[in-house]
Design a protein around this motif. Structure first.
Motif, PDB file in Angstrom:
ATOM      1  N   GLU A  81      12.314   3.863  11.886  1.00 30.07           N
ATOM      2  CA  GLU A  81      11.415   2.733  12.074  1.00 30.07           C
ATOM      3  C   GLU A  81       9.971   3.172  11.949  1.00 30.07           C
ATOM      4  O   GLU A  81       9.125   2.456  11.439  1.00 30.07           O
ATOM      5  CB  GLU A  81      11.632   2.140  13.465  1.00 30.07           C
ATOM      6  CG  GLU A  81      12.553   0.946  13.469  1.00 30.07           C
ATOM      7  CD  GLU A  81      12.824   0.504  14.877  1.00 30.07           C
ATOM      8  OE1 GLU A  81      11.896  -0.043  15.493  1.00 30.07           O
ATOM      9  OE2 GLU A  81      13.946   0.721  15.374  1.00 30.07           O
ATOM     10  N   GLN A  82       9.704   4.364  12.445  1.00 29.42           N
ATOM     11  CA  GLN A  82       8.337   4.871  12.431  1.00 29.42           C
ATOM     12  C   GLN A  82       7.769   4.961  11.028  1.00 29.42           C
ATOM     13  O   GLN A  82       6.579   4.801  10.824  1.00 29.42           O
ATOM     14  CB  GLN A  82       8.351   6.261  13.022  1.00 29.42           C
ATOM     15  CG  GLN A  82       7.855   6.307  14.429  1.00 29.42           C
ATOM     16  CD  GLN A  82       7.482   7.717  14.756  1.00 29.42           C
ATOM     17  OE1 GLN A  82       8.180   8.636  14.375  1.00 29.42           O
ATOM     18  NE2 GLN A  82       6.380   7.884  15.437  1.00 29.42           N
ATOM     19  N   PHE A  83       8.650   5.236  10.080  1.00 28.41           N
ATOM     20  CA  PHE A  83       8.224   5.388   8.706  1.00 28.41           C
ATOM     21  C   PHE A  83       7.458   4.145   8.240  1.00 28.41           C
ATOM     22  O   PHE A  83       6.381   4.229   7.661  1.00 28.41           O
ATOM     23  CB  PHE A  83       9.450   5.637   7.821  1.00 28.41           C
ATOM     24  CG  PHE A  83       9.186   5.522   6.355  1.00 28.41           C
ATOM     25  CD1 PHE A  83       8.560   6.542   5.680  1.00 28.41           C
ATOM     26  CD2 PHE A  83       9.568   4.393   5.657  1.00 28.41           C
ATOM     27  CE1 PHE A  83       8.321   6.444   4.332  1.00 28.41           C
ATOM     28  CE2 PHE A  83       9.321   4.286   4.310  1.00 28.41           C
ATOM     29  CZ  PHE A  83       8.702   5.306   3.637  1.00 28.41           C
ATOM     30  N   TYR A  84       8.033   2.967   8.530  1.00 19.88           N
ATOM     31  CA  TYR A  84       7.404   1.728   8.074  1.00 19.88           C
ATOM     32  C   TYR A  84       6.095   1.481   8.804  1.00 19.88           C
ATOM     33  O   TYR A  84       5.144   0.957   8.232  1.00 19.88           O
ATOM     34  CB  TYR A  84       8.379   0.565   8.246  1.00 19.88           C
ATOM     35  CG  TYR A  84       9.625   0.786   7.426  1.00 19.88           C
ATOM     36  CD1 TYR A  84       9.631   0.508   6.065  1.00 19.88           C
ATOM     37  CD2 TYR A  84      10.766   1.335   7.989  1.00 19.88           C
ATOM     38  CE1 TYR A  84      10.747   0.758   5.291  1.00 19.88           C
ATOM     39  CE2 TYR A  84      11.889   1.587   7.230  1.00 19.88           C
ATOM     40  CZ  TYR A  84      11.877   1.298   5.879  1.00 19.88           C
ATOM     41  OH  TYR A  84      12.964   1.567   5.100  1.00 19.88           O
ATOM     42  N   VAL A  85       6.048   1.891  10.060  1.00 20.39           N
ATOM     43  CA  VAL A  85       4.809   1.720  10.815  1.00 20.39           C
ATOM     44  C   VAL A  85       3.699   2.585  10.215  1.00 20.39           C
ATOM     45  O   VAL A  85       2.590   2.113   9.989  1.00 20.39           O
ATOM     46  CB  VAL A  85       5.029   2.077  12.302  1.00 20.39           C
ATOM     47  CG1 VAL A  85       3.722   2.015  13.053  1.00 20.39           C
ATOM     48  CG2 VAL A  85       6.056   1.150  12.918  1.00 20.39           C
ATOM     49  N   VAL A  86       4.021   3.857   9.924  1.00 27.16           N
ATOM     50  CA  VAL A  86       2.943   4.717   9.427  1.00 27.16           C
ATOM     51  C   VAL A  86       2.520   4.328   8.009  1.00 27.16           C
ATOM     52  O   VAL A  86       1.346   4.411   7.677  1.00 27.16           O
ATOM     53  CB  VAL A  86       3.302   6.227   9.489  1.00 27.16           C
ATOM     54  CG1 VAL A  86       3.563   6.662  10.906  1.00 27.16           C
ATOM     55  CG2 VAL A  86       4.451   6.579   8.590  1.00 27.16           C
ATOM     56  N   VAL A  87       3.472   3.866   7.203  1.00 24.78           N
ATOM     57  CA  VAL A  87       3.093   3.423   5.856  1.00 24.78           C
ATOM     58  C   VAL A  87       2.211   2.178   5.960  1.00 24.78           C
ATOM     59  O   VAL A  87       1.165   2.087   5.316  1.00 24.78           O
ATOM     60  CB  VAL A  87       4.343   3.138   4.996  1.00 24.78           C
ATOM     61  CG1 VAL A  87       3.952   2.430   3.718  1.00 24.78           C
ATOM     62  CG2 VAL A  87       5.058   4.429   4.676  1.00 24.78           C
ATOM     63  N   GLN A 291       4.647   9.607  -0.799  1.00 28.70           N
ATOM     64  CA  GLN A 291       3.254   9.187  -0.788  1.00 28.70           C
ATOM     65  C   GLN A 291       2.605   9.427  -2.144  1.00 28.70           C
ATOM     66  O   GLN A 291       1.902   8.569  -2.682  1.00 28.70           O
ATOM     67  CB  GLN A 291       2.545   9.991   0.306  1.00 28.70           C
ATOM     68  CG  GLN A 291       1.077   9.772   0.419  1.00 28.70           C
ATOM     69  CD  GLN A 291       0.500  10.675   1.486  1.00 28.70           C
ATOM     70  OE1 GLN A 291       1.165  11.566   1.993  1.00 28.70           O
ATOM     71  NE2 GLN A 291      -0.731  10.442   1.837  1.00 28.70           N
ATOM     72  N   ALA A 292       2.860  10.586  -2.735  1.00 32.02           N
ATOM     73  CA  ALA A 292       2.271  10.924  -4.026  1.00 32.02           C
ATOM     74  C   ALA A 292       2.766   9.975  -5.110  1.00 32.02           C
ATOM     75  O   ALA A 292       1.996   9.537  -5.971  1.00 32.02           O
ATOM     76  CB  ALA A 292       2.616  12.366  -4.386  1.00 32.02           C
TER      77      ALA A 292
END
Lengths: 315, 540
Positions: A81-87, A291-292
């Protein structure tokens, strides 16, 4: 160049000519070897490390010895879930930064360009550049001293006027304003350099002609200066868009605190925590690679759009 | 003419290129030759080989070297060790500095590059588990048989903490005193308001209210009755003793499954919420620092204490940051004449006890990476350090120069001259976390002599910190899910606690409960389940 591409020549002839060209200018090519070696050695060779995004990487086995696990790391990443928050946070902070921080140096450069007193212009420029050289660690300290609830300079004034103190750093929306404002303060002056340089390239005749036609300062800015630096603006915009997925580490890390993690946790700080602090190097690398890729996507898209609108683009 | 110039230019460029290539080759040759000779020495350690072995040892760098003292890598003590250990054994010691607050990051990088020092250490259990799992450490089981002094000094109980999968992978440092935190309060403020020393949580609260309302320090409204800094940092202060005193009695099974290692706030323990809510009450009434979450390095806390704004705080007992010469308490005395702190222990639980978590009887884990070619020398170094006279000198310095004997205990000399040659010795004597004089009473007394002028408060704070202390439950295998989710969950738990403390009263329940739900979902539940399973397995 044009001649070599003329239809009358056959393909082998062109090749021969090109080879001949290299041979003729071999001294120049030799000079080029050093910079090319630099790029290969320091920019391309380290990329083999990106391979660990597809491995169950162990720091002791290294890139060659670790087990290959395909896209498993990415699968795990997209499940978090954190992935979507940080993106989301990275895109949000960068997008807002783009909106408020991108026009700032252009406006500033337009203003500086109108200054006629040389010493004042020079002094103003120097003062504006200065924040660029201050490290984010120090800026973080300054911001804390300025905006803290208890004893911060700004809130001291606010409370002495009889108002409640404003939670600049502890409430996420206020924090966002401080974050963006600090960005402008730090980078706007430095950003003017490239625009001022572009402005010196504008033909002076145009201004004189406009004077003759009776145009005022604002008219000249709008119809001569701004169109004159338009290619520069476009190139800068493309480069900024390319960076929309990449965010510096120091600024969010230094300025963030536990209370504003909803906004302040971004890709770079996440990679730091997951990668270096919890030693999940593969996961962090997968994040970096993702990210790249998105960054590349944005550059290509914006470049294509720029070309559609008849601008030069960056390739 | 033009062509000639160009030719000359190109030739010179080529020469430069060639020269740099050649010099690079030369360097690598040098390296190779030293490497091979190193290896040969370590293989034939008994040989009186003329070649010196270079032993690399990690050392914490706290950035606290006084002016005039050398850096942590080259000072009075590194030279002393070289003379007394290195030269007789034909070993050249090299100290590799690692910043204290980034030790794990830096260590991971050193290990990954294969360039780690021969002796490394960390407090972080997850890092150690990872190294053991990835087979990155040398098995020391047979090597420590050659180290009689080391074995005798540490003893079996301590050494046992370094056994993973039946192998001795780490050498834990000995921690004679397991104390962590004590609470401190301004004695002069209590006296001024004619208040008693608080002995229960309720009394403590009343005292803090009085500090706020009557402002005995005349701070002009700047008073912070109960202070602590941001929770997610390495600073010395936190409110967790207060919060944990609200935790209810649990069965052993619950205790094992709800506890977490690596300092994750244990928000799922029964009663923990009440403790956080109590702090929320403190916040509502202006009794704590509303900016505590911004003080990420604890420096603001130290400056507030030194400026005389702080009524009480809970921090590590007998800590140099507070009590060492020239540190917080000394500065406070200069700023506010008559200001004095005493150590108290007011946070009582339902039975009137003052429980608090204390350390295991060990300090950091010392390890030798697989890449090291000098394991034998590294163990030799630790064995040498374990001799009581050597350890005593490393911990206390030279008699007359760094300490004088008082009641048989060394008392530190604190002149600037002495500090120049004595400032990071706790970081050099890596095998001991504190001084060992044979009994707890003696150890406490000896520790207190480290802080001239603050012996009483140092002693009292240690006694408080040990009272009703409990140490963490220990499993015989690492909890995998904790390694995986630990860092994320720690950040999440801190966030929940901080937001709950600073919540509006009507939102407190929602913020805390929703937070716990999210915490469990992010991996908290997985950890509890695995811990429970491990407990039941162990009890079978």
């Amino acid at each position: 160049m044009d001649r070599s591409l003329a239809p009358s020549k056959s393909l082998p002839a062109i090749k021969r000519r090109q080879a001949k060209g290299i041979w003729k200018d071999y001294q120049l090519y030799m000079l080029l070897i050093l910079p090319i070696a630099y790029f290969i050695l320091f920019k391309y060779v380290p990329m083999y490390g990106a391979a660990i995004a597809f491995q169950d990487y162990s720091i002791f086995k290294g890139v060659t010895g670790s087990e290959w696990i395909g896209l498993e790391n990415f699968r795990e990443l997209f499940k978090m879930e954190q992935f979507y928050v940080v993106v989301r946070n990275t895109l949000m902070l960068n997008f807002l930064d783009l909106i408020v921080s991108f026009p700032a140096p252009i406006i500033l450069a337009l203003l500086l360009n109108e200054l006629r007193v040389a010493w004042f212009k020079k002094t103003a420029q120097t003062l504006l550049y200065l924040p660029h050289f201050i490290s984010w660690i120090i800026i973080g300290g300054l911001v804390y001293q300025m905006f803290a609830n208890n004893g911060g300079l700004v809130n001291n004034v606010v409370t002495s006027l009889g108002f409640d103190s404003i939670p600049f750093l502890t409430e996420k929306n206020h924090w966002l304003l401080v974050y963006l404002g600090t960005g402008i303060w730090q980078s706007a002056g430095w950003g003017t350099i490239i625009y001022l340089a572009a402005m010196t390239g504008i033909n002076k005749d145009l201004y004189e002609a406009a004077d003759v036609d009776g145009a005022g300062r604002l008219k000249k800015m709008w119809h001569i200066t701004l169109p004159g630096i338009r290619p520069t603006i476009i190139v800068m915009l493309i480069m900024q868009l390319g960076h929309i997925m990449t965010i510096g580490f120091e600024r969010p890390f230094v300025m963030g605190n536990t209370l504003v993690m909803d906004y302040a946790e971004v890709i770079s700080t996440f990679v730091y925590k997951a990668g270096l602090q919890s030693a999940q190097f593969s996961l962090a690398t997968a994040m970096g690679l993702f990210q790249a890729l998105v960054g590349l996507f944005f550059v290509v898209i914006s470049n294509t759009i720029a070309k559609r609108f008849g601008e030069q683009g960056i390739w | 003419m033009h062509a000639k110039q160009r030719k000359w230019f190109v030739t010179s460029a080529a020469v430069v290129l060639l020269a740099s290539v050649l010099s690079a080759c030369g360097n690598s040759n040098d390296n190779n030759s030293t490497n091979t000779s190193d290896a040969s020495t370590s293989e034939g350690a008994a040989n009186t080989n003329k070649e010196k072995v270079t032993l690399k040892v990690e050392v914490f760098d706290r950035g606290n070297a006084p002016a005039g003292a050398g850096p942590v890598t080259d000072n009075f003590w590194t030279q002393w060790i070289q003379t007394n250990f290195g030269d007789p054994n034909n070993i050249k010691l090299e100290f590799v500095p690692v910043p204290r607050n980034q030790e794990v990051d830096k260590l991971n990088v050193l290990m990954a590059t294969g360039d780690a020092p021969d002796l490394v250490f960390t407090y972080d259990m997850n890092t150690i588990y990872n190294y053991v799992k990835d087979d990155g450490l040398i098995d020391l089981t047979s090597l420590i048989e050659n180290a009689p002094n080391l074995k005798k000094f540490l003893g079996d109980e301590v050494l046992n903490y370094g056994v993973f999968n039946d192998k001795q992978y780490t050498i834990p440092a000995k921690r004679p005193l397991q104390y962590t935190q004590s609470t401190y309060i301004r004695k002069d403020w209590l006296d001024k308001l004619e208040l008693p020393v608080p002995t229960t949580t309720e009394q403590f609260y009343e005292t803090m209210k009085a500090f706020k309302e009557k402002d005995p320090g005349q701070t002009g409204g700047k008073v912070i009755p109960y202070d602590f800094s941001s929770l997610d940092n390495t600073s010395i202060t936190s409110p967790f003793v207060l919060v944990n005193s609200f935790v209810n009695k649990m069965s052993e099974e619950e205790f094992y499954s709800l506890t977490s290692s690596s300092y994750i706030p244990e928000i799922t323990k029964p009663g923990y919420k009440d403790g956080v809510q109590y702090l929320n009450k403190f916040y509502q009434e202006g009794l704590i620092n509303p900016d505590f979450a911004l003080d990420k390095d604890g420096k603001q806390f130290e400056s507030d204490v030194a400026n005389g704004y702080v009524g009480a705080f809970t921090a590590l007992a007998a800590h140099p940051n507070l009590m060492a010469p020239g540190k917080v308490f000394d500065t406070l005395k200069q700023n506010v004449p008559g200001a004095e702190y005493i150590a108290i222990d007011p946070f009582t639980d339902e039975e009137g006890k003052t429980p608090k978590s204390i350390y295991d009887p060990i300090g950091m884990h010392i390890m030798i990476p697989k890449t090291s070619k000098h394991a034998a020398e590294a163990i030799k170094y630790l064995d040498w350090m374990s001799q009581s006279d050597v350890l005593f000198t490393l911990q206390n310095g030279m008699e007359g120069q760094h300490y004088t004997l008082e009641n048989g205990f060394p008392k530190a000399i604190t002149t600037d001259e002495a500090k120049k040659t004595f400032y990071n010795n706790t970081d050099i004597a890596i095998i001991a976390n504190g001084k060992d004089f044979g009994s707890i009473e003696k150890d406490i007394e000896a520790t207190s002599y480290q802080f001239p002028g603050y012996e009483e408060i140092a002693k009292q704070s240690i006694q408080n910190a040990l009272k009703d202390g409990y140490s963490m439950p220990r499993f015989d295998r690492p909890i995998e899910s904790e390694i995986k989710y630990g860092t994320t969950l720690k950040a999440k738990a801190y966030e929940i606690v901080v937001k709950s403390i600073l919540a509006k009263p009507d939102q407190f329940n929602k913020i805390f409960d929703d937070g716990v739900k999210e915490y469990l979902k992010l991996g908290g539940q997985a950890i509890q389940d695995e811990r429970l399973a491990a407990y039941q397995e162990m009890k079978k």
